[in-house]
Design an enzyme around this catalytic site. Sequence first.
Site, mmCIF file in Angstrom:
data_model
loop_
_atom_site.group_PDB
_atom_site.id
_atom_site.type_symbol
_atom_site.label_atom_id
_atom_site.label_comp_id
_atom_site.label_asym_id
_atom_site.label_seq_id
_atom_site.Cartn_x
_atom_site.Cartn_y
_atom_site.Cartn_z
ATOM 1 N N TYR A 22 20.303 -0.234 31.329
ATOM 2 C CA TYR A 22 20.920 1.015 30.871
ATOM 3 C C TYR A 22 21.974 1.477 31.874
ATOM 4 O O TYR A 22 23.091 1.839 31.504
ATOM 5 C CB TYR A 22 19.822 2.075 30.690
ATOM 6 C CG TYR A 22 20.335 3.416 30.222
ATOM 7 C CD1 TYR A 22 20.711 3.616 28.901
ATOM 8 C CD2 TYR A 22 20.442 4.492 31.107
ATOM 9 C CE1 TYR A 22 21.177 4.864 28.470
ATOM 10 C CE2 TYR A 22 20.904 5.727 30.689
ATOM 11 C CZ TYR A 22 21.275 5.914 29.368
ATOM 12 O OH TYR A 22 21.740 7.136 28.938
ATOM 13 N N GLY A 23 21.600 1.463 33.163
ATOM 14 C CA GLY A 23 22.531 1.911 34.198
ATOM 15 C C GLY A 23 23.814 1.090 34.193
ATOM 16 O O GLY A 23 24.915 1.644 34.228
ATOM 17 N N THR A 80 15.309 14.813 24.136
ATOM 18 C CA THR A 80 15.598 14.025 22.921
ATOM 19 C C THR A 80 14.595 12.878 22.840
ATOM 20 O O THR A 80 13.816 12.646 23.769
ATOM 21 C CB THR A 80 17.011 13.392 22.978
ATOM 22 O OG1 THR A 80 17.031 12.440 24.060
ATOM 23 C CG2 THR A 80 18.101 14.429 23.178
HETATM 24 N N1 LIG Z 1 18.829 12.364 26.643
HETATM 25 C C1 LIG Z 1 19.296 12.306 27.878
HETATM 26 O O1 LIG Z 1 18.676 12.878 28.800
HETATM 27 C C2 LIG Z 1 20.583 11.591 28.185
HETATM 28 C C3 LIG Z 1 21.036 11.592 29.521
HETATM 29 C C4 LIG Z 1 22.240 10.959 29.810
HETATM 30 C C5 LIG Z 1 22.952 10.354 28.815
HETATM 31 N N2 LIG Z 1 22.484 10.340 27.527
HETATM 32 C C6 LIG Z 1 23.308 9.690 26.506
HETATM 33 O O2 LIG Z 1 23.555 10.590 25.455
HETATM 34 C C7 LIG Z 1 23.747 9.874 24.226
HETATM 35 C C8 LIG Z 1 22.846 10.449 23.144
HETATM 36 O O3 LIG Z 1 21.520 10.271 23.576
HETATM 37 P P1 LIG Z 1 20.269 11.115 22.990
HETATM 38 O O4 LIG Z 1 19.458 11.498 24.159
HETATM 39 O O5 LIG Z 1 20.742 12.107 22.029
HETATM 40 O O6 LIG Z 1 19.483 9.913 22.276
HETATM 41 P P2 LIG Z 1 18.746 9.818 20.857
HETATM 42 O O7 LIG Z 1 18.119 11.106 20.501
HETATM 43 O O8 LIG Z 1 17.925 8.584 20.954
HETATM 44 O O9 LIG Z 1 19.960 9.585 19.843
HETATM 45 C C9 LIG Z 1 20.754 8.426 19.924
HETATM 46 C C10 LIG Z 1 21.626 8.347 18.712
HETATM 47 O O10 LIG Z 1 22.393 7.132 18.777
HETATM 48 C C11 LIG Z 1 22.185 6.432 17.556
HETATM 49 N N3 LIG Z 1 22.392 4.988 17.684
HETATM 50 C C12 LIG Z 1 21.675 4.080 18.381
HETATM 51 N N4 LIG Z 1 22.181 2.850 18.184
HETATM 52 C C13 LIG Z 1 23.235 2.984 17.350
HETATM 53 C C14 LIG Z 1 24.144 2.095 16.757
HETATM 54 N N5 LIG Z 1 24.080 0.771 16.972
HETATM 55 N N6 LIG Z 1 25.123 2.587 15.949
HETATM 56 C C15 LIG Z 1 25.208 3.908 15.719
HETATM 57 N N7 LIG Z 1 24.352 4.806 16.206
HETATM 58 C C16 LIG Z 1 23.374 4.340 17.018
HETATM 59 C C17 LIG Z 1 20.779 6.793 17.137
HETATM 60 O O11 LIG Z 1 20.572 6.466 15.760
HETATM 61 P P3 LIG Z 1 19.074 6.198 15.168
HETATM 62 O O12 LIG Z 1 18.500 7.546 14.847
HETATM 63 O O13 LIG Z 1 19.342 5.339 13.983
HETATM 64 O O14 LIG Z 1 18.290 5.507 16.243
HETATM 65 C C18 LIG Z 1 20.822 8.284 17.396
HETATM 66 O O15 LIG Z 1 21.524 8.950 16.395
HETATM 67 C C19 LIG Z 1 23.458 8.414 24.548
HETATM 68 O O16 LIG Z 1 24.673 7.721 24.751
HETATM 69 C C20 LIG Z 1 22.663 8.501 25.831
HETATM 70 O O17 LIG Z 1 22.765 7.323 26.589
HETATM 71 C C21 LIG Z 1 21.317 10.954 27.181
#
Ligand SMILES: NC(=O)c1ccc[n+]([C@@H]2O[C@H](COP(=O)([O-])OP(=O)(O)OC[C@H]3O[C@@H](n4cnc5c(N)ncnc54)[C@H](OP(=O)(O)O)[C@@H]3O)[C@@H](O)[C@H]2O)c1
Length: 278
Positions: free
Chosen positions: A195-196, A233
């Site tokens: 991931y990193g 999330t």
């Molecule tokens: N949560 C945190 O603390 C955190 C911290 C730093 C960065 N981030 C980044 O923030 C972003 C959103 O994360 P989140 O925490 O909201 O995660 P999440 O709740 O797991 O949501 C991820 C979203 O991405 C979608 N997705 C995954 N693979 C995909 C693909 N191949 N094509 C299109 N959509 C896809 C998922 O769809 P499905 O519902 O179909 O799985 C979901 O809608 C990510 O890039 C993550 O790395 C999050």
Amino acid sequence: MSSSGRRVALVTGSNKGIGYAIVRGLCKQFDGDVILTARSESNGQAAIKQLNGEGLQPIFHQLDITDKASIDSIGQFLKSTYGGLDILVNNAGIAFKVAATEPFPVQAEVTLATNFWGTLNACNTLFPLLRPHARVVNVSSMASQFAAKKCSKELQQKFMAPGLTMANLEQLMTEFVSSTKDGSFKQKGWPESAYGVSKVGVTLMSFVQQKQFNSESREDIIVNACCPGYVDTDMSSHKGTKTIDQGADTPLYLAMLPPNTTSPKGNFVSERKIGSLV
Ligand SMILES: NC(=O)c1ccc[n+]([C@@H]2O[C@H](COP(=O)([O-])OP(=O)(O)OC[C@H]3O[C@@H](n4cnc5c(N)ncnc54)[C@H](OP(=O)(O)O)[C@@H]3O)[C@@H](O)[C@H]2O)c1
């Protein structure tokens, strides 16, 4: 009046989590249509219904960023319906859980396929549609900093080389994945975090993309990478301390940067402040 020329924003992976909150925020702040995308039609439609319940009217389109046909299809939709694109938020991402049992090389390949290659492929198809003053936000993570700091000095120098090209970056990401397969990744200076490293790729991709926009004729296109913070999330197994709306704050701020902003521009941004990768 034809809708062609109407302003439009698109958020990848926006059926839930931070992407959903970014759509909600854009519906309130952006003067134009907002496209909520999901890889699953039913999850996307459910999210639309929920936002309709709040009086908001995003438009649904299917998008799986690992599927070239799906990316092409949304590109065609934007072109024929709007004739361009004004805001692109590359939010879709995945992370294996700490307890995941898949071998590390599998985790590396699958994680990079979505977070790095999927994001890059979406950009490559959708960037020609960006209009002057467009804003691109690549949702990266502080994990990119943690991973970059664990990389060898030699790799760090490559990351920060002023002449870094997208071809160089693609090669580095390819080398990371292949070195997980023959077990040489540590020796080659990479940390044990798929991931990193994928997010190192997303952050560096943003720096290179801004250089590319700066040298072309379309005016005032800005791309920034950001960290949303630690957000409650599915990805964080709901351990994150921020709400999804708090997590959406920095991505929304970057998506709504006013015309002719000079900074942040081609940066990594966290809590609305510019940070460095290494
Ligand atoms: N949560 C945190 O603390 C955190 C911290 C730093 C960065 N981030 C980044 O923030 C972003 C959103 O994360 P989140 O925490 O909201 O995660 P999440 O709740 O797991 O949501 C991820 C979203 O991405 C979608 N997705 C995954 N693979 C995909 C693909 N191949 N094509 C299109 N959509 C896809 C998922 O769809 P499905 O519902 O179909 O799985 C979901 O809608 C990510 O890039 C993550 O790395 C999050």
